[in-house]
Design a protein around this motif. Structure first.
Motif, PDB file in Angstrom:
ATOM      1  N   SER A  40      48.255  29.161-110.001  1.00 53.76           N
ATOM      2  CA  SER A  40      48.159  30.365-109.165  1.00 53.76           C
ATOM      3  C   SER A  40      46.721  30.754-108.832  1.00 53.76           C
ATOM      4  O   SER A  40      46.492  31.753-108.143  1.00 53.76           O
ATOM      5  CB  SER A  40      48.847  31.533-109.865  1.00 53.76           C
ATOM      6  OG  SER A  40      48.171  31.864-111.072  1.00 53.76           O
ATOM      7  N   ASP A  42      43.350  31.287-107.094  1.00 56.07           N
ATOM      8  CA  ASP A  42      42.932  31.363-105.685  1.00 56.07           C
ATOM      9  C   ASP A  42      41.422  31.138-105.640  1.00 56.07           C
ATOM     10  O   ASP A  42      40.642  31.944-106.162  1.00 56.07           O
ATOM     11  CB  ASP A  42      43.276  32.734-105.106  1.00 56.07           C
ATOM     12  CG  ASP A  42      43.006  32.811-103.606  1.00 56.07           C
ATOM     13  OD1 ASP A  42      42.409  31.853-103.067  1.00 56.07           O
ATOM     14  OD2 ASP A  42      43.385  33.818-102.985  1.00 56.07           O
ATOM     15  N   LYS A  44      39.537  30.750-102.854  1.00 49.52           N
ATOM     16  CA  LYS A  44      38.934  31.056-101.546  1.00 49.52           C
ATOM     17  C   LYS A  44      37.637  31.838-101.674  1.00 49.52           C
ATOM     18  O   LYS A  44      36.690  31.620-100.921  1.00 49.52           O
ATOM     19  CB  LYS A  44      39.930  31.840-100.694  1.00 49.52           C
ATOM     20  CG  LYS A  44      41.159  31.042-100.297  1.00 49.52           C
ATOM     21  CD  LYS A  44      42.130  31.910 -99.497  1.00 49.52           C
ATOM     22  CE  LYS A  44      43.392  31.129 -99.152  1.00 49.52           C
ATOM     23  NZ  LYS A  44      44.377  31.983 -98.426  1.00 49.52           N
ATOM     24  N   THR A  57      39.230  22.105-106.415  1.00 52.19           N
ATOM     25  CA  THR A  57      40.656  21.817-106.224  1.00 52.19           C
ATOM     26  C   THR A  57      41.085  20.630-107.074  1.00 52.19           C
ATOM     27  O   THR A  57      42.146  20.638-107.708  1.00 52.19           O
ATOM     28  CB  THR A  57      40.949  21.537-104.741  1.00 52.19           C
ATOM     29  OG1 THR A  57      40.631  22.698-103.974  1.00 52.19           O
ATOM     30  CG2 THR A  57      42.418  21.182-104.538  1.00 52.19           C
TER      31      THR A  57
END
Length: 684
Positions: A40, A42, A44, A57
């Motif tokens: 989960s 994030d 960004k 990633t």
């Protein structure tokens, strides 16, 4: 010590077994939550650019894989109850990876953590503050039993753990499993030895040396994660079948980034399409070839005979021949890589020109020096004095030009040895040459003389007894600044150049200071089988201690005498059918020349079979194994076809007996020997 087991229906809810099952369920839920937390994330708002995003990633993906809850694999296998521990809490569940709950408290401790070590090392004589050691038994992924050892209770006698023995003897289908639940004290000491030291493990069949090497990699990655992530780790096996067999061990322990290769993979600078006679391969693999190659590389260096004249605008700058010769001699004396000296020489010459410019009142900078180094005049001197060397072309010339070989092998190789090296018909080019595996190793040596080979943080080399001295050097180049774990068994050396002693091998590897450990306790091969195979030791490896198996398995060795050669195939098939009635994997091992007829006999009987390297399943458990590929593999039941043919299939008797020793010791539960001819006399 007692074993407690039962089903859910027969035990009350507050029973210890029920509580342990409850902890297992809670631990699996916590692991799932850990994985979901990572999934989960994030990224960004935390990545400055796309490169960082890609790297992060990938790291997240690897972390998710490492947190996978493998079906059928116990999340924890043991428990330690400490008496007076200073750790937070007194009870630790020991498993394959760390698991914590929502507030960060540990539910399962990684087996590699220091607090877990007493699980493997504690005893009644040295309890290490452990009051109770509990082992768990599983069926698939379900906890079905537990067994307690009260290390602080003098009334409880030292005895063998039944659950431990059951786990060791558990039938195997599929690739090699980890042994994290069954590591023995002497194995644990090797596993946890320091990264800075190289360890050589001599171990006979069934002593667990391969597993020890793989678990040492997992431990080092745990203890030195950052360093090894930067420098890299590598596991080297004898062939692809072996690597496929062991490839799931490290991922099961949560380690996904370890490279695996064969020595042939490491030196794959040319396409190998040819083979060598044994005598030729022995000479090519001899460590003396390193000196021949060194001489051949350095023979390209020539002393300048003419001065250098560099033209810059309207000025000319002269460097006399004697000064150029001093530069060449200085680089030779430093004995740096040939390629590094080739790159350094034009800069040395250009610097001498710049000194003259400064003496004349000019103020040149580094850009001028680089420009001078690139002038045609300087390039011509470098080409004459220190020309570029192509490693493959160099070896091509050595093997095809008798005069060139003789000039550089004088005093190193005899004339007869030089004749063995020379091709009957010299190849015209690198691409057209039918290179052998030994030739590729020579090219790798020459390549390292030209430019330094990249070094890794840690290298594990298994079945090392079959490496030639030049192959040891190739492996050693991959860990010059790191350490190594060398695994092998001198009695299983089946190449003409097989290792004679570990001291010699470690010297070729470049690790003469390595510590040698010997594993003599066998945990996999039944006592009756290993005792029978050990009859060969005095004839092939005199002085080597036989393995002492801890496993009693009466009836594990069976002999079937065929009525004649015509009936042999049918009797082998019948033995395979009988073996398939048992649970676990079956290996039919035979001399390489017997593989084709046996494959036809199995097919005619409707028995599907696999080749080495193909993964066994519950529906396909029989593997047909050429004796040349059996090393390092193991099967619950082995059918051995015609032992005399295995011996006869090798170029000499000693190698043949060693090949037979390997074949005899692949069985974990039972061995059936089927033969039409007489058994080798060395078996008694």
């Amino acid at each position: 010590m007692s074993v407690t087991s039962a089903t859910d229906e027969t035990r009350p809810a507050d029973d210890p077994l029920a509580r342990e099952r409850s902890h297992l369920a809670a631990s699996r839920a916590a692991l799932r939550a850990m994985r979901e937390d990572v999934e989960s994330l994030d990224i960004k708002d935390v990545t400055a650019n796309w490169v960082n995003a890609v790297i992060l990633t990938r790291q997240i993906e690897d972390r998710v894989k490492a947190l996978a809850d493998l079906a059928g694999t116990p999340l924890f296998f043991g428990r330690l109850d400490y008496l007076h521990t200073t750790q937070e809490g007194q009870r630790f569940y020991i498993g394959r990876r760390h698991v914590h709950d929502a507030v960060g408290d540990p539910m399962v401790i990684d087996w590699r953590a220091p607090v877990s070590q007493p699980y493997y090392q504690a005893s009644r004589k040295a309890p290490q503050d452990v009051g109770l050691r509990r082992r768990f038994g599983y069926t698939g992924g379900e906890l079905t039993a537990y067994e307690d050892e009260h290390l602080s209770d003098p009334a409880e006698l030292e005895r063998t753990s039944r659950l431990l023995q059951t786990e060791i003897e558990r039938p195997r289908v599929g690739p090699m499993r980890d042994i994290v639940a069954t590591i023995q004290p002497e194995q644990d000491e090797i596993v946890r030895s320091d990264l800075s030291g190289t360890v050589c493990v001599q171990g006979g069949p069934g002593t667990g040396k391969t597993a020890v090497g793989l678990h040492r990699v997992a431990y080092l990655l745990y203890a030195h994660r950052e360093r090894l992530a930067r420098t890299g780790t590598l596991v080297i096996g004898p062939n692809r079948s072996f690597l496929h067999y062991i490839e799931q061990v490290l991922p099961a322990l949560g380690e996904l980034e370890v490279q695996q290769a064969t020595v042939d993979d490491l030196v794959a600078h040319v396409e190998v399409r040819g083979t060598d006679e044994a005598a030729t391969a022995v000479v090519k693999g001899d460590a003396r070839m390193a000196e021949v190659l060194r001489r051949a590389v350095r023979s390209h260096v020539a002393m300048p005979t003419e001065p250098l004249m560099v033209v810059r605008g309207s000025r000319r700058w002269r460097v006399p021949a004697y000064e150029l010769a001093d530069m060449v001699r200085e680089l030779l004396d430093r004995d740096i890589r040939y390629g590094a000296a080739h790159d350094a020489l034009p800069q040395r010459i250009a610097h001498a020109v710049l000194v003259r410019m400064e003496e004349a009142g000019e103020a040149p900078d580094d850009r001028v020096q680089n420009a001078v180094a690139r002038t045609p005049a300087v390039k011509a001197v470098v080409k004459e004095c220190w020309p570029a060397v192509d490693p493959a072309k160099l070896v091509l010339r050595l093997l095809g030009d008798p005069e060139f070989l003789a000039a550089h092998a004088e005093g190193v190789l005899t004339e007869d040895e030089q004749k063995l090296l020379l091709w009957a018909k010299p190849a015209r080019s690198v691409k057209s040459a039918k290179w052998s595996a030994a030739d590729a190793v020579l090219i790798d040596e020459a390549k390292d003389l030209v430019e330094r080979t990249h070094s890794l943080g840690h290298v594990v080399v298994d079945e090392a007894q079959d490496l030639s001295p030049m192959q040891y050097r190739a492996v050693g180049r991959r860990c010059t600044t790191g350490s190594a774990t060398v695994l092998g068994d001198l009695a299983q050396g089946t190449t003409p150049w097989a290792t004679g002693s570990w001291a010699q091998a470690l010297a070729h590897l470049g690790k003469p200071e390595a510590h040698i450990e010997e594993l003599t306790a066998g945990f996999r091969v039944p006592r009756e089988v290993i005792a029978y195979a050990s009859r060969l030791l005095p004839h092939m490896s005199p002085g080597l201690a036989p393995v002492e198996s801890v496993r009693e398995n009466p009836g594990s060795l069976e002999f079937r005498r065929a009525a004649g050669p015509e009936e042999l195939d049918a009797d082998v098939v019948a033995a395979c059918v009988a073996a398939l009635a048992h649970e676990g994997s079956i290996g039919l091992i035979a001399a390489d020349a017997r593989i084709a007829p046996l494959a036809a006999a199995l097919e005619a009987a409707g028995l599907a079979h696999l080749s080495p390297g193909e993964e066994t399943t519950a529906a396909s458990r029989l593997t047909l194994v050429p004796a040349s590929l059996a090393k390092g593999l193991e099967y619950d039941y082995v059918v051995l076809d015609e032992p005399a043919a295995v011996v006869a299939g090798e170029p000499d008797e000693r190698t043949g007996l060693r090949r037979l020793y390997v074949a005899l010791t692949r069985a974990v539960s039972g061995l059936t020997v089927v033969h039409a001819g007489e058994l080798p006399g060395q078996l008694g």
